[in-house]
Design an enzyme around this catalytic site. Structure first.
Site, short mmCIF file in Angstrom:
data_model
loop_
_atom_site.label_atom_id
_atom_site.label_comp_id
_atom_site.label_asym_id
_atom_site.label_seq_id
_atom_site.Cartn_x
_atom_site.Cartn_y
_atom_site.Cartn_z
N ASP A 43 3.19 34.51 68.90
CA ASP A 43 4.38 33.71 70.08
C ASP A 43 4.40 35.30 70.83
OD1 ASP A 43 6.52 33.04 71.27
OD2 ASP A 43 6.89 30.40 69.74
N SER A 54 7.74 33.21 74.90
CA SER A 54 8.41 33.74 76.61
C SER A 54 9.58 32.62 76.38
CB SER A 54 7.52 33.33 76.79
OG SER A 54 6.57 31.92 77.22
N PHE A 103 0.92 24.29 69.38
CA PHE A 103 1.90 24.46 69.78
C PHE A 103 1.77 25.25 71.74
CE2 PHE A 103 3.45 23.98 65.45
CZ PHE A 103 3.71 22.66 66.10
N SER A 158 0.73 14.97 74.53
CA SER A 158 2.18 14.51 74.81
C SER A 158 2.12 12.84 75.83
CB SER A 158 3.30 14.93 76.35
OG SER A 158 4.13 14.58 76.77
N TYR A 171 2.39 19.25 84.73
CA TYR A 171 2.02 19.44 82.64
C TYR A 171 1.13 18.23 82.11
CZ TYR A 171 4.14 18.98 78.57
OH TYR A 171 4.52 18.73 77.16
N LYS A 196 -2.32 19.06 79.77
CA LYS A 196 -2.55 18.68 78.55
C LYS A 196 -3.77 18.09 78.46
CE LYS A 196 1.11 19.62 76.09
NZ LYS A 196 0.67 21.03 75.09
N ASN A 201 16.54 18.15 79.32
CA ASN A 201 16.17 16.99 78.25
C ASN A 201 17.35 16.22 78.51
OD1 ASN A 201 13.45 18.88 77.48
ND2 ASN A 201 13.22 16.72 78.79
P1 NAD Z 1 8.93 25.75 72.90
O1 NAD Z 1 8.44 26.35 74.22
O2 NAD Z 1 10.26 25.39 72.06
O3 NAD Z 1 7.80 26.29 72.41
C1 NAD Z 1 6.91 26.98 72.88
C2 NAD Z 1 6.70 28.11 72.18
O4 NAD Z 1 5.13 28.64 72.76
C3 NAD Z 1 7.47 28.88 72.70
O5 NAD Z 1 8.43 29.80 71.32
C4 NAD Z 1 6.83 30.16 73.60
O6 NAD Z 1 7.46 31.69 73.35
C5 NAD Z 1 5.36 30.18 73.18
N1 NAD Z 1 4.28 30.66 74.16
C6 NAD Z 1 4.38 30.57 75.25
N2 NAD Z 1 3.27 30.75 76.13
C7 NAD Z 1 2.58 31.86 75.00
C8 NAD Z 1 1.42 31.77 75.01
N3 NAD Z 1 0.34 32.24 76.25
N4 NAD Z 1 1.58 32.36 74.39
C9 NAD Z 1 1.72 32.65 72.81
N5 NAD Z 1 3.43 32.14 72.73
C10 NAD Z 1 3.51 31.27 73.40
O7 NAD Z 1 7.81 24.01 72.92
P2 NAD Z 1 8.69 23.15 71.75
O8 NAD Z 1 9.63 22.09 72.56
O9 NAD Z 1 8.62 23.40 70.53
O10 NAD Z 1 6.51 22.30 72.25
C11 NAD Z 1 5.40 22.56 71.19
C12 NAD Z 1 4.16 22.71 72.16
O11 NAD Z 1 4.71 20.82 71.66
C13 NAD Z 1 4.02 22.60 73.18
O12 NAD Z 1 2.69 22.46 73.39
C14 NAD Z 1 5.06 21.32 74.46
O13 NAD Z 1 4.07 21.10 75.53
C15 NAD Z 1 4.48 19.82 73.31
N6 NAD Z 1 5.59 18.38 73.91
C16 NAD Z 1 6.39 19.54 73.50
C17 NAD Z 1 7.28 17.45 73.52
C18 NAD Z 1 9.19 18.24 73.57
O14 NAD Z 1 9.75 17.16 74.25
N7 NAD Z 1 9.55 18.70 73.28
C19 NAD Z 1 6.80 16.54 74.05
C20 NAD Z 1 5.07 16.33 74.20
C21 NAD Z 1 4.83 18.25 73.64
N1 UFG Z 2 18.55 11.48 81.11
C1 UFG Z 2 18.68 11.10 81.85
N2 UFG Z 2 20.32 12.71 82.22
C2 UFG Z 2 19.55 13.75 81.43
C3 UFG Z 2 18.38 14.29 81.18
C4 UFG Z 2 17.64 12.75 80.74
O1 UFG Z 2 20.00 9.64 82.24
O2 UFG Z 2 20.48 14.55 81.64
C5 UFG Z 2 17.05 10.34 81.13
C6 UFG Z 2 16.08 10.11 81.75
O3 UFG Z 2 15.92 9.65 82.82
C7 UFG Z 2 15.38 9.01 80.87
C8 UFG Z 2 15.72 9.86 79.36
O4 UFG Z 2 17.24 10.19 79.30
O5 UFG Z 2 15.27 7.66 80.78
C9 UFG Z 2 14.85 10.66 78.71
O6 UFG Z 2 14.40 11.94 79.69
P1 UFG Z 2 14.22 13.48 79.05
O7 UFG Z 2 14.33 14.07 79.96
O8 UFG Z 2 14.67 14.15 78.05
O9 UFG Z 2 12.92 13.16 78.77
P2 UFG Z 2 11.50 12.07 79.34
O10 UFG Z 2 10.62 11.10 78.41
O11 UFG Z 2 11.36 12.50 81.01
O12 UFG Z 2 10.05 13.49 78.52
C10 UFG Z 2 9.12 14.46 77.86
C11 UFG Z 2 9.47 15.56 77.90
C12 UFG Z 2 7.82 15.59 78.59
C13 UFG Z 2 6.79 14.30 77.80
C14 UFG Z 2 8.17 13.22 77.30
C15 UFG Z 2 7.35 12.89 76.34
O13 UFG Z 2 10.03 16.02 78.59
O14 UFG Z 2 7.18 16.77 79.07
O15 UFG Z 2 9.24 13.39 76.54
O16 UFG Z 2 7.19 12.94 75.49
F1 UFG Z 2 5.82 14.55 77.75
#
Ligand code: NAD
Ligand code: UFG
Length: 338
Positions: A32, A35, A81, A125, A149, A153, A199
């Site tokens: 990691d 960042s 990830f 995602s 984004y 993916k 979020n």
């Molecule tokens: P996060 O940001 O908490 O974790 C990602 C980690 O990757 C971080 O620790 C960051 O420091 C590290 N990183 C980023 N770029 C890097 C690089 N070039 N080299 C080394 N390390 C690097 O995010 P998360 O919520 O744990 O998500 C993990 C994965 O799942 C991501 O690929 C994200 O797109 C995917 N995902 C997340 C969600 C969500 O809602 N959290 C939903 C769908 C998919």
């Molecule tokens: N919402 C609010 N107020 C806020 C934040 C969100 O009302 O302050 C609502 C949004 O309108 C939505 C729901 O809460 O109806 C969920 O919103 P999030 O931002 O928590 O999540 P999203 O579904 O928009 O998107 C998330 C991640 C994306 C990912 C997606 C599916 O941000 O990267 O889930 O995994 F692609």
């Protein structure tokens, strides 16, 4: 004992997955660049599991640095990830997203090829489905990406599909996560967003802990049961465990597999808010705001395929998610910062 390299293993989903892997007796190596995470995560993982995984602080885009990990370790599989994930930021600085997300992946795949590591799990995602015509969403629904984004993916998914076609010995799992929330029940690891959260769950947690004034509910005029957006929230520990199950599948030489990881249950913004209120024991202030650009009204997963092929079944409901998010937030009001 198999060795799993976890890129982005210090992040939110990565850290929870590392704990589940250690619980299942995998030897874990984390890469990691911190960042979007803190080095303190390593101590917390050790507190939970009594094991401190080997950690390399490096950028996956830097092939010379990253190569060391493959030279120094015999790796059986990789969970990737690492990447940027903020949808709004991706629209403002698309090149940063294409650069980090695509180059880190291509670099990883080159090294996996060179060092003959044939098992890969990739964090995709539900965003690749965009606004579906119907719910629940199945894995064969069309792709309707609407932001940078999501495009990163989908591009990586396409690379994985092409690569596995050309390399029959390569096993890959594309996992499409729905909305992960919650935290480890110990309250030692959880989601620690930078700045004001985008979020829903972290925003509500920060209102509850007094760091933010009130939740803005983005629209109450959607065609849903209470007018607010509906999503498939999945406990991050359930999601993490899905990775353990999918590794078992890959190690049977599965070739390419693709799964939704969700609960199959849609919850509205108010459902989530009320679950948090129950968990905290007090009401959480909110106001109705206009709809957020780019939001869809409703989406939730069909988790059938993951259940049939992996035995994946979620254990936790929305109240458990709220309870564990709140436990993490109240014990760590400033996240990993002291
Ligand atoms: P996060 O940001 O908490 O974790 C990602 C980690 O990757 C971080 O620790 C960051 O420091 C590290 N990183 C980023 N770029 C890097 C690089 N070039 N080299 C080394 N390390 C690097 O995010 P998360 O919520 O744990 O998500 C993990 C994965 O799942 C991501 O690929 C994200 O797109 C995917 N995902 C997340 C969600 C969500 O809602 N959290 C939903 C769908 C998919
Ligand atoms: N919402 C609010 N107020 C806020 C934040 C969100 O009302 O302050 C609502 C949004 O309108 C939505 C729901 O809460 O109806 C969920 O919103 P999030 O931002 O928590 O999540 P999203 O579904 O928009 O998107 C998330 C991640 C994306 C990912 C997606 C599916 O941000 O990267 O889930 O995994 F692609």
């Amino acid at each position: 004992m198999k060795t799993i390299l976890v890129t982005g293993g210090m992040g939110y989903i990565g850290s929870h997955t590392v704990v589940e892997l250690i619980n299942k007796k995998y030897n874990v190596i984390i890469v990691d660049n911190l960042s979007n995470s803190s080095v303190e995560v390593l101590n917390r993982i050790e507190k939970i599991t009594s094991i401190k995984p080997k950690f390399y602080e490096l950028d996956c885009c830097n092939i010379n640095d990253f190569k060391k990990v493959f030279i120094e370790n015999k790796i059986d599989g990789v969970i990737h990830f690492a990447g940027y994930k903020a949808v709004g930021e991706g629209e403002k600085v698309p090149l940063k997203y294409y650069d980090n997300n695509l180059i880190s992946f291509i670099t990883l795949l080159k090294l996996m090829e060179e060092y003959k590591v044939n098992n890969l799990v990739f964090s995709s995602s539900a965003t690749v489905y965009g606004q579906p015509d119907t719910n629940p969403i199945k894995e064969d629904f069309p792709f309707r990406v609407v932001n940078t984004y999501g495009r990163t993916k989908l591009m990586i998914e396409d690379m994985i599909r092409d690569y596995t076609k050309a390399n029959p010995n390569f096993n890959a799992a594309i996992l499409r996560y729905f909305n992960p929330i919650g935290a480890h029940s110990s309250g030692l690891i959880g989601e620690d967003p930078n700045g004001i959260p985008n979020n829903l769950a972290p925003y509500i947690s920060q209102v509850a802990v007094g760091k933010l004034e009130k939740l803005g509910v983005f629209g109450n005029d959607y065609d849903t049961k209470d007018g607010t957006g509906v999503r498939d929230y999945i406990h991050v520990v359930d999601l993490a465990y899905g990775h353990v199950l999918v590794l078992d599948k890959l190690f049977t030489n599965s070739g390419l597999v693709t799964y939704n990881l969700g609960t199959g249950v849609g919850c509205s913004v108010f459902d989530v808010l009320h679950a948090f209120e129950k968990a905290c024991g007090f009401t959480i202030p909110y106001e109705i705001k206009p709809r957020r650009a780019g939001d869809v009204a409703i989406y939730y997963a069909s988790p059938e395929k993951a259940y049939k092929e992996l035995g994946f079944k979620t254990k936790y409901d929305i109240f458990d998610m709220a309870k564990d998010s709140w436990n993490w937030q109240k014990n760590n009001p400033n996240g990993y910062k002291k």
